[in-house]
Design an enzyme around this catalytic site. Structure first.
Site, PDB file in Angstrom:
ATOM      1  CB  THR A   3      -1.023   0.076   1.396  1.00  0.00           C
ATOM      2  OG1 THR A   3      -1.966  -1.095   1.298  1.00  0.00           O
ATOM      3  CG2 THR A   3      -1.772   1.243   1.366  1.00  0.00           C
ATOM      4  NE  ARG A  31     -10.594  -6.898   1.908  1.00  0.00           N
ATOM      5  CZ  ARG A  31      -9.736  -5.963   2.081  1.00  0.00           C
ATOM      6  NH1 ARG A  31      -9.121  -5.883   0.852  1.00  0.00           N
ATOM      7  NH2 ARG A  31      -9.355  -5.546   3.233  1.00  0.00           N
ATOM      8  N   GLY A  33     -12.028  -2.811  -0.634  1.00  0.00           N
ATOM      9  CA  GLY A  33     -11.167  -2.625   0.870  1.00  0.00           C
ATOM     10  C   GLY A  33     -11.573  -0.996   1.250  1.00  0.00           C
ATOM     11  CG  ASP A  34      -8.687   0.247   4.110  1.00  0.00           C
ATOM     12  OD1 ASP A  34      -8.499  -0.659   3.446  1.00  0.00           O
ATOM     13  OD2 ASP A  34      -7.863   1.186   4.642  1.00  0.00           O
ATOM     14  CB  THR A  54      -1.545   1.004   5.332  1.00  0.00           C
ATOM     15  OG1 THR A  54      -1.121  -0.469   4.560  1.00  0.00           O
ATOM     16  CG2 THR A  54      -0.210   1.537   6.365  1.00  0.00           C
ATOM     17  N   GLY A  55      -3.248  -1.127   6.648  1.00  0.00           N
ATOM     18  CA  GLY A  55      -3.535  -2.147   7.546  1.00  0.00           C
ATOM     19  C   GLY A  55      -4.859  -3.102   7.328  1.00  0.00           C
ATOM     20  N   GLY A  57      -8.145  -3.518   6.307  1.00  0.00           N
ATOM     21  CA  GLY A  57      -9.218  -2.511   5.558  1.00  0.00           C
ATOM     22  C   GLY A  57     -10.503  -2.640   6.370  1.00  0.00           C
TER      23      GLY A  57
HETATM   24  N1  ASP Z   1      -5.780  -1.582   3.638  1.00  0.00           N
HETATM   25  C1  ASP Z   1      -5.526  -2.520   2.581  1.00  0.00           C
HETATM   26  C2  ASP Z   1      -6.789  -3.330   2.406  1.00  0.00           C
HETATM   27  O1  ASP Z   1      -7.333  -3.831   3.432  1.00  0.00           O
HETATM   28  C3  ASP Z   1      -4.258  -3.177   2.791  1.00  0.00           C
HETATM   29  C4  ASP Z   1      -3.146  -2.575   3.252  1.00  0.00           C
HETATM   30  O2  ASP Z   1      -3.198  -1.351   3.229  1.00  0.00           O
HETATM   31  O3  ASP Z   1      -2.175  -3.280   3.293  1.00  0.00           O
HETATM   32  O4  ASP Z   1      -7.057  -3.599   1.274  1.00  0.00           O
END
Ligand code: ASP
Length: 143
Positions: A3, A31, A33-34, A54-55, A57
């Site tokens: 990310t 899917r 994501g966030d 990031t993390g 989502g």
């Molecule tokens: N936040 C992202 C997701 O869940 C993944 C990431 O940022 O590592 O798609």
């Protein structure tokens, strides 16, 4: 797979945020994501600031996390205080599951913030007074 997030403030006071991601390993087809979900992984508002996450989502979606960071800034927190408070919020609200998160933000004064509960956060910043960016492999680790 990784990310990349960016936040910016221009000299006219406009803020912007952007987040690009490959998503999470083993994500279900279709899917969303966030990262592309405004308010969750990405948010900017000229009344508050800008944030990119990031993390996991699904966590950022449940807590509308980037918007939450911006609300903290709108209510007077600096960008750094806002991202640290939000990482603590994740730890308080999302328990007993993998909940690593990392946030970058800029507030309307041009102050940057970066905090994470993940092992690393590669990040860099630059403002008009700097000749070169400052970069690091870690920021404020919030546990
Ligand atoms: N936040 C992202 C997701 O869940 C993944 C990431 O940022 O590592 O798609």
């Amino acid at each position: 797979m990784e990310t990349v997030g960016a936040v910016a403030l221009d000299k006219a006071g406009n803020v912007a945020a952007a987040t690009s991601t490959g998503g999470f390993p083993l994500k279900l087809p279709g899917r969303i994501g966030d990262s592309p979900s405004i308010g969750c992984g990405t948010y900017a508002d000229n009344m508050s600031g800008a944030c990119s996450a990031t993390g996991v989502g699904e966590i950022a979606i449940r807590l509308v996390l980037a918007k939450t960071v911006c609300t903290y800034m709108e209510n007077g927190k600096s960008a750094q205080e806002a991202v640290e408070t939000a990482v603590k919020l994740v730890d308080k609200r999302i328990t007993n599951v993998y909940n690593d998160m990392a946030l970058v933000a800029v507030d309307l004064h041009g102050r940057v913030g970066a905090a994470h509960s993940s092992p690393n956060l590669c990040w860099a910043y630059m403002n008009a007074d700097q000749k070169a960016p400052v970069a690091s492999l870690t920021a404020k680790l919030v546990k």
